[in-house]
Scaffold this motif. Sequence first.
Motif, PDB file in Angstrom:
ATOM      1  N   GLY A 275       0.681  -1.239   0.141  1.00 59.67           N
ATOM      2  CA  GLY A 275       0.184   0.182  -0.023  1.00 59.67           C
ATOM      3  C   GLY A 275       0.960   1.352  -0.080  1.00 59.67           C
ATOM      4  O   GLY A 275       2.049   1.271   0.428  1.00 59.67           O
ATOM      5  N   SER A 276       0.420   2.596  -0.660  1.00 52.81           N
ATOM      6  CA  SER A 276       0.613   3.662  -0.391  1.00 52.81           C
ATOM      7  C   SER A 276      -0.260   4.382   0.431  1.00 52.81           C
ATOM      8  O   SER A 276      -1.605   4.251   0.164  1.00 52.81           O
ATOM      9  N   TYR A 277       0.214   5.303   1.301  1.00 53.93           N
ATOM     10  CA  TYR A 277      -0.807   5.807   2.336  1.00 53.93           C
ATOM     11  C   TYR A 277      -0.167   7.230   2.818  1.00 53.93           C
ATOM     12  O   TYR A 277       0.946   7.241   2.745  1.00 53.93           O
ATOM     13  N   PRO A 278      -0.872   8.075   3.493  1.00 54.32           N
ATOM     14  CA  PRO A 278      -0.326   9.472   3.873  1.00 54.32           C
ATOM     15  C   PRO A 278       0.577   9.169   5.083  1.00 54.32           C
ATOM     16  O   PRO A 278       0.160   8.300   5.877  1.00 54.32           O
ATOM     17  N   ARG A 279       1.617   9.862   5.083  1.00 53.61           N
ATOM     18  CA  ARG A 279       2.488   9.665   6.383  1.00 53.61           C
ATOM     19  C   ARG A 279       1.988  10.150   7.316  1.00 53.61           C
ATOM     20  O   ARG A 279       1.343  11.511   7.344  1.00 53.61           O
ATOM     21  N   ALA A 280       1.971   9.803   8.814  1.00 55.53           N
ATOM     22  CA  ALA A 280       1.398  10.183  10.016  1.00 55.53           C
ATOM     23  C   ALA A 280       2.068  11.599  10.320  1.00 55.53           C
ATOM     24  O   ALA A 280       1.542  12.480  10.701  1.00 55.53           O
ATOM     25  N   ASP A 281       3.437  11.638  10.084  1.00 51.68           N
ATOM     26  CA  ASP A 281       3.910  12.893  10.434  1.00 51.68           C
ATOM     27  C   ASP A 281       4.010  14.224   9.391  1.00 51.68           C
ATOM     28  O   ASP A 281       4.627  15.258   9.333  1.00 51.68           O
ATOM     29  N   GLY A 282       3.245  13.614   8.296  1.00 49.01           N
ATOM     30  CA  GLY A 282       3.087  14.852   7.202  1.00 49.01           C
ATOM     31  C   GLY A 282       4.392  15.098   6.625  1.00 49.01           C
ATOM     32  O   GLY A 282       4.492  16.337   5.869  1.00 49.01           O
ATOM     33  N   ALA A 283       5.675  14.446   6.961  1.00 48.73           N
ATOM     34  CA  ALA A 283       6.683  15.049   6.228  1.00 48.73           C
ATOM     35  C   ALA A 283       6.797  14.848   4.819  1.00 48.73           C
ATOM     36  O   ALA A 283       6.570  13.618   4.143  1.00 48.73           O
ATOM     37  N   GLU A 284       7.146  15.867   3.870  1.00 48.28           N
ATOM     38  CA  GLU A 284       7.267  15.462   2.465  1.00 48.28           C
ATOM     39  C   GLU A 284       8.550  14.860   1.977  1.00 48.28           C
ATOM     40  O   GLU A 284       9.502  15.415   2.722  1.00 48.28           O
ATOM     41  N   PRO A 285       8.882  14.161   1.197  1.00 52.37           N
ATOM     42  CA  PRO A 285      10.013  13.572   1.047  1.00 52.37           C
ATOM     43  C   PRO A 285      11.043  14.580   0.076  1.00 52.37           C
ATOM     44  O   PRO A 285      10.671  15.588  -0.141  1.00 52.37           O
ATOM     45  N   THR A 286      12.308  14.236   0.781  1.00 56.23           N
ATOM     46  CA  THR A 286      13.430  14.846   0.244  1.00 56.23           C
ATOM     47  C   THR A 286      13.914  14.390  -1.200  1.00 56.23           C
ATOM     48  O   THR A 286      14.576  13.203  -0.966  1.00 56.23           O
ATOM     49  N   THR A 287      13.600  15.027  -2.243  1.00 56.92           N
ATOM     50  CA  THR A 287      13.826  14.346  -3.322  1.00 56.92           C
ATOM     51  C   THR A 287      15.242  15.000  -4.080  1.00 56.92           C
ATOM     52  O   THR A 287      15.272  16.095  -4.013  1.00 56.92           O
ATOM     53  N   ARG A 288      15.852  14.274  -4.730  1.00 54.79           N
ATOM     54  CA  ARG A 288      17.295  14.468  -5.173  1.00 54.79           C
ATOM     55  C   ARG A 288      16.820  15.044  -6.699  1.00 54.79           C
ATOM     56  O   ARG A 288      15.792  14.670  -7.296  1.00 54.79           O
ATOM     57  N   ARG A 289      17.587  15.832  -7.138  1.00 53.40           N
ATOM     58  CA  ARG A 289      17.727  16.493  -8.735  1.00 53.40           C
ATOM     59  C   ARG A 289      17.310  15.271  -9.421  1.00 53.40           C
ATOM     60  O   ARG A 289      17.850  14.262  -9.610  1.00 53.40           O
ATOM     61  N   GLY A 290      16.546  15.482 -10.553  1.00 52.69           N
ATOM     62  CA  GLY A 290      16.228  14.519 -11.644  1.00 52.69           C
ATOM     63  C   GLY A 290      15.234  13.441 -11.058  1.00 52.69           C
ATOM     64  O   GLY A 290      15.214  12.335 -12.006  1.00 52.69           O
ATOM     65  N   THR A 291      14.653  13.471 -10.134  1.00 46.80           N
ATOM     66  CA  THR A 291      13.655  12.310  -9.776  1.00 46.80           C
ATOM     67  C   THR A 291      12.237  12.642  -9.488  1.00 46.80           C
ATOM     68  O   THR A 291      11.301  12.005  -9.032  1.00 46.80           O
ATOM     69  N   SER A 292      11.969  14.055 -10.069  1.00 46.51           N
ATOM     70  CA  SER A 292      10.430  14.360 -10.100  1.00 46.51           C
ATOM     71  C   SER A 292       9.649  13.775 -11.064  1.00 46.51           C
ATOM     72  O   SER A 292      10.416  13.277 -12.156  1.00 46.51           O
ATOM     73  N   ASP A 293       8.515  13.733 -11.181  1.00 47.68           N
ATOM     74  CA  ASP A 293       7.489  13.364 -12.213  1.00 47.68           C
ATOM     75  C   ASP A 293       7.835  14.029 -13.477  1.00 47.68           C
ATOM     76  O   ASP A 293       7.904  13.266 -14.672  1.00 47.68           O
ATOM     77  N   ALA A 294       8.100  15.277 -13.491  1.00 49.10           N
ATOM     78  CA  ALA A 294       8.221  16.023 -14.784  1.00 49.10           C
ATOM     79  C   ALA A 294       9.799  15.773 -15.274  1.00 49.10           C
ATOM     80  O   ALA A 294       9.761  15.461 -16.564  1.00 49.10           O
TER      81      ALA A 294
END
Lengths: 318, 318
Positions: A275-294
């Motif tokens: 499953g994929s589900y909301p994080r309880a702590d609400g923390a948004e992921p720290t993403t590296r350059r070049g890994t966004s959907d765009a």
Amino acid sequence: MADVPRYAYLGPEGTFSEAALRSLPETAGAILLPYRSVATALDAVRRGEVSAALVPVENSVGGGVDSTIDELSSGELLHICREVLLDVGFAFAVPPGATREQVRRVAAHPQAEAQCRRWIAENLPEAEVVPAGSNADAAAMAASGTENLDAAITSALAAERYGLKILDDDIHDHGHAVTRFLLLRRPGPPMPRTGADKTSLVAWIGEDHPGALLEVLTEFAVRGINLTWIESRPAGGKLGRYCFSIDCEGHIADARVGEALMGLRRICAAVRFLGSYPRADGAEPTTRRGTSDADFAEAAEWLRRLRAGIVDEEPTEP
Amino acid sequence: MADVPRYAYLGPEGTFSEAALRSLPETAGAILLPYRSVATALDAVRRGEVSAALVPVENSVGGGVDSTIDELSSGELLHICREVLLDVGFAFAVPPGATREQVRRVAAHPQAEAQCRRWIAENLPEAEVVPAGSNADAAAMAASGTENLDAAITSALAAERYGLKILDDDIHDHGHAVTRFLLLRRPGPPMPRTGADKTSLVAWIGEDHPGALLEVLTEFAVRGINLTWIESRPAGGKLGRYCFSIDCEGHIADARVGEALMGLRRICAAVRFLGSYPRADGAEPTTRRGTSDADFAEAAEWLRRLRAGIVDEEPTEP
């Protein structure tokens, strides 16, 4: 009454699981049913008796809850739809009218005793600690005077539920013990993406080769995905064979998570998506350059044009 | 005559480049034109004067040919459509009628001299070696008697082309020196996939961070793709900034190669695709489990069903 939602939790009444379940807005007005074990609570979901069940999976002091981890990996498939974090504090409570000085025998769940060891040594040096099956059981035993018990180390919720009087609150040795709970339902479409999500899975490694765990971790690392949890458990009843329970940042709808899951599917003997589900702590992921959907979409379009022989001359010196 | 294909090669006549170009079936009956440098041969392709040009890129003794590597990365874009491997052997040759005993001054390209050092020391201990611009130049100089030259260390093809008599063949010290050549054409659709292909590219790393090369290599490794060649070259005229010229196994039409290219596109400052083409040695790639096109297609279908909420209960114990 048939449309009142029903939820299961790891009982008995008054457990931290009940407190965690009550903290969810969707359980307001619902029927909450205690079950005596993780397995029976989850079987109630599988049989359709309840719409979901809440069980503990990990404690910041005690570690992973093996019965939950093993049910998720080897039991009939369930999906995680929520996680709940709960500060677990312990209270010292006695029946109404009793006093601190009378206490000789104290009921406590072994985990609770372990987390309050220093407080017990300093405050109840003469008392005998009697093991209870749960925090709620400890409160119930003290309330009924079973086995000559005259106090309990238990949760504030359980103390209140069984009519005990709290003499000391927050008696645990570690300042901030947290338990993580999962709300499990029958498998189906993933929860909607919120932007601050987690994805859980179990990966089995088929051949027993030395670099297998590194290969699994690399599928995440190469796509800039942080893991929030990994735990290995024996697989197939053989020493030396393992499966890995993994939580990572992100949602299965994210391009980078989808590609990592496909990578695991290709190289592992088996992968179970939990499953994929909301994080309880609400923390948004720290993403590296070049890994966004765009970034993924742009790269796919670039490859499509190259394969089609469409050449865009572009600046090569960055 | 306008439809007779024209090819350029690194001249002058009689070079190993000409020999390599003549080894290709498609050049039979074609017009082969020598150019004095890699850059001028490639410019002839860019201007459309020839359909393709053949130039050396790497020698098993001398290493990479910098002028070719730099043209491919920084010059106007060209695509590789073929590679050619040629055993480069050297011969000792003199003008007709001359004898071994008369030899005092020998013409040789410095690379040829380096590869025949031991033979020269043993067989021409008294002779002076005079540097020539190419193997063909060495033969031409010996044939014309320029600078009192009376012999050449050169290729068999050049000796024959300039009318020299070969006294000793295969005089190079290393048993099996091989030069790799590339046939370059204007950019367009990749060559058809043969199952034994190579893909070439150049990757620029934007930010100068320590793990950058490892990140680039991991994009290949995680998808089980072997590299056959990697060479770093300065980029942008600054010390400490590099681009990487990379050859890997496989074709851009392969799923694993396509995904690796997209990964580089996402994480690198720039990526230049130089072509997918048949391997000269015909070696098929050694692929790891889970990296075939069928594996990628199966994993993509699995992900599609998970995202759509279609749950296939499957055996989890491998």
